[in-house]
Design an enzyme around this catalytic site. Structure first.
Site, PDB file in Angstrom:
ATOM      1  CG  ASP A  12      11.492  -6.799  -0.260  1.00  0.00           C
ATOM      2  OD1 ASP A  12      11.083  -7.960  -0.437  1.00  0.00           O
ATOM      3  OD2 ASP A  12      11.244  -5.855  -1.037  1.00  0.00           O
ATOM      4  CE  LYS A  15       7.696 -10.050   5.670  1.00  0.00           C
ATOM      5  NZ  LYS A  15       8.356  -8.970   4.934  1.00  0.00           N
ATOM      6  N   GLY A  39       8.921 -13.117  -1.159  1.00  0.00           N
ATOM      7  CA  GLY A  39      10.170 -13.830  -1.452  1.00  0.00           C
ATOM      8  C   GLY A  39      10.979 -13.845  -0.177  1.00  0.00           C
ATOM      9  CG  HIS A  40       9.296 -14.667   3.299  1.00  0.00           C
ATOM     10  ND1 HIS A  40       8.225 -15.097   4.021  1.00  0.00           N
ATOM     11  CD2 HIS A  40       9.029 -13.379   2.960  1.00  0.00           C
ATOM     12  CE1 HIS A  40       7.333 -14.102   4.117  1.00  0.00           C
ATOM     13  NE2 HIS A  40       7.797 -13.061   3.466  1.00  0.00           N
ATOM     14  CD  GLN A 219       3.122  -9.493   0.337  1.00  0.00           C
ATOM     15  OE1 GLN A 219       2.112  -9.804   0.925  1.00  0.00           O
ATOM     16  NE2 GLN A 219       3.793 -10.354  -0.394  1.00  0.00           N
TER      17      GLN A 219
HETATM   18  P1  IMP Z   1       1.311  -7.116  -5.830  1.00  0.00           P
HETATM   19  O1  IMP Z   1       1.342  -7.646  -4.446  1.00  0.00           O
HETATM   20  O2  IMP Z   1       2.015  -7.975  -6.831  1.00  0.00           O
HETATM   21  O3  IMP Z   1      -0.084  -6.734  -6.267  1.00  0.00           O
HETATM   22  O4  IMP Z   1       2.131  -5.720  -5.849  1.00  0.00           O
HETATM   23  C1  IMP Z   1       1.665  -4.562  -5.181  1.00  0.00           C
HETATM   24  C2  IMP Z   1       2.841  -3.796  -4.567  1.00  0.00           C
HETATM   25  O5  IMP Z   1       3.379  -4.528  -3.476  1.00  0.00           O
HETATM   26  C3  IMP Z   1       3.998  -3.529  -5.519  1.00  0.00           C
HETATM   27  O6  IMP Z   1       4.583  -2.284  -5.192  1.00  0.00           O
HETATM   28  C4  IMP Z   1       4.978  -4.647  -5.194  1.00  0.00           C
HETATM   29  O7  IMP Z   1       6.307  -4.307  -5.509  1.00  0.00           O
HETATM   30  C5  IMP Z   1       4.777  -4.747  -3.688  1.00  0.00           C
HETATM   31  N1  IMP Z   1       5.106  -6.070  -3.155  1.00  0.00           N
HETATM   32  C6  IMP Z   1       4.350  -7.184  -3.223  1.00  0.00           C
HETATM   33  N2  IMP Z   1       4.957  -8.204  -2.581  1.00  0.00           N
HETATM   34  C7  IMP Z   1       6.092  -7.707  -2.075  1.00  0.00           C
HETATM   35  C8  IMP Z   1       7.127  -8.277  -1.272  1.00  0.00           C
HETATM   36  O8  IMP Z   1       7.100  -9.441  -0.877  1.00  0.00           O
HETATM   37  N3  IMP Z   1       8.158  -7.437  -0.947  1.00  0.00           N
HETATM   38  C9  IMP Z   1       8.165  -6.139  -1.321  1.00  0.00           C
HETATM   39  N4  IMP Z   1       7.235  -5.570  -2.069  1.00  0.00           N
HETATM   40  C10 IMP Z   1       6.191  -6.338  -2.439  1.00  0.00           C
END
Ligand code: IMP
Length: 433
Positions: A12, A15, A39-40, A219
């Site tokens: 977040d 990017k 979520g870009h 991420q």
């Molecule tokens: P998952 O990717 O859904 O398995 O989540 C694993 C961890 O990564 C959790 O803490 C999510 O909140 C975090 N996470 C996954 N994708 C994002 C992102 O795009 N931005 C911020 N946190 C993320």
């Protein structure tokens, strides 16, 4: 010149805005890991686009977008995104290539994600519930379904039956019917067919033809499976190494690495966050920065910039420069703390520890920079940044050991300061501001 853009914190970082800004300088924008957990957010002409799977370069008509083998693709989510873009007049036909080696997220992965989080109780990760982890587990367990399998009816049926049976055993019910999953998947597979290809070959051809590639990470470094705050991480390689494995390119294809970091820090989900601000101070930063997840809407945890953590990102990614985003959110503070170390008993750690148990025993050491009262919000030239903001950026450069290339002062493309012109013109040919 090919450049990788990676998140230098917990995701977040902004990017999407930066990739969108520089994308016209590239022929190809390629995502290499993750899925629709990303979520870009991109603001263009007063419109807000949230891109989850499709690279943020898609908003520029001449740019080809690639979904690499390192991603896990939920076809339903992909087509929802394609349809949303079509409503906004943006077509992906002829410009989107999906790797035949990418793994698929199926409805049973989403259910397994929710069930395993529920099973973890207080130790839950706080995932996005998109099925990301279970799809990567199937990949590592060598039972995943890949895009190329979509054209093989017998493999498809067998894998889907197995996956649904596993889900039903875990759930203790049989509410998911493999025949329904097979039917839905087959319809979506037909629609995907024209976009499937060998991404490694396409990239090699593009590079041989002198076309510039932008590698788009999702991420952030601290959510990387190896280098993040394990087990509170996502299940893919969000660091720059993921670009090679996730697209089938060699390390020399990446000519420079740009890390994106907020002027402060946020994190969604569970897990350690040394410089986190709890209570009203954290609430105030969240409100000012509008820190709510672009995908899940969850409130983000907020805290100060952590130089120990960002230095870790500089090292594991070999960052050449940083972009500092959301600078305007710090406008008007009397003082701006920066985390510079972790006190752990008699020791002060200056490197991010592997052990979360050790991290829990630490308290952050802060130094406080004077605040600035003239706004940075909407400022578009380096000279117009208030002196306090400039001093803050210089201190970040000293602490992290890398130059700040750009500063983002608002959501729009135009709200961007080029802080290091020579580097910007080497990388992007100038004219960004
Ligand atoms: P998952 O990717 O859904 O398995 O989540 C694993 C961890 O990564 C959790 O803490 C999510 O909140 C975090 N996470 C996954 N994708 C994002 C992102 O795009 N931005 C911020 N946190 C993320």
């Amino acid at each position: 010149m090919n450049i990788a853009v990676v998140g230098a914190q917990w995701g977040d970082e902004g990017k999407g805005k930066i990739v969108d800004l520089v994308a016209p300088r590239f022929s190809v924008v390629a995502r290499y890991q993750g899925g629709h957990n990303a979520g870009h957010t991109v603001h263009v002409g007063g419109r807000r686009f949230v891109l989850r799977l499709i690279p943020s370069g898609i908003l520029h008509p001449g740019v080809t977008c690639i979904i690499g083998n390192g991603l896990v693709v939920d076809l339903k989510a992909l087509f929802e995104e394609v349809d949303e873009l079509a409503v906004a007049g943006i077509t992906v036909d002829g410009r989107l290539l999906v790797s035949d080696r990418a793994h698929l997220i199926l409805p049973y992965h989403r259910d397994i994600d929710r069930l395993s989080e529920a099973g973890l109780g207080a130790r839950k990760i706080g995932t996005t519930s998109r099925g990301i982890g279970p799809a990567y587990e199937d990949k590592a367990g060598r039972r995943g379904l890949r895009v190329c399998d979509l054209t093989d009816a017998s493999t498809l049926e067998e894998q889907i039956r197995d996956g649904v049976e596993r889900r039903n055993r875990l759930a203790g019910d049989d509410t998911l019917d493999w025949r329904d999953v097979l039917q839905q998947t087959s319809i979506l597979a037909e629609r995907l067919r024209p976009w499937i290809g060998d991404v490694s070959v396409a990239l090699a051809r593009a590079m041989a033809g002198g076309r510039a590639i932008l590698f788009e990470g999702a991420q952030g470094t601290m959510l990387d499976l190896d280098h993040g705050t394990y087990p509170y991480v996502t299940s893919s390689s969000a660091t720059v190494g993921g670009a090679c494995t996730g697209l089938g390119v060699g390390p020399r294809s990446v000519h420079a690495v740009l890390g994106i970091a907020k002027a402060y820090t946020t994190r969604v989900g569970e897990g350690p966050f040394p410089t986190e601000l709890l209570g009203p101070a954290g609430d105030a930063l969240r409100a000012k920065g509008n820190e709510f997840g672009a995908v899940t809407g969850r409130p983000r945890r907020c805290g100060w910039f952590d130089a120990v953590q960002v230095r870790h990102s500089v090292r594991v990614n070999g960052l050449d420069a940083l972009v500092v985003t959301k600078m305007d959110v710090l406008d008007g503070l009397d003082g701006v703390p920066i985390g510079v170390g972790y006190r752990c008993g008699a020791d002060t750690l200056t490197e991010f520890p592997a052990s979360l148990r050790k991290l829990q025993q630490c308290t952050p050491v802060f130094e406080t920079m004077p605040g600035w009262h003239a706004p940075t919000a909407g400022v578009r030239s380096a000279a117009a940044l208030p002196a306090g903001a400039q001093a803050y950026l210089r201190r970040l450069e000293e602490l992290t050991g890398v130059p700040v290339l750009l500063v983002s002062t608002g959501a729009a493309r135009e709200d961007t300061v080029v802080r290091n012109e020579p580097l910007a013109s080497t990388w992007f040919g100038g004219g960004l501001s």
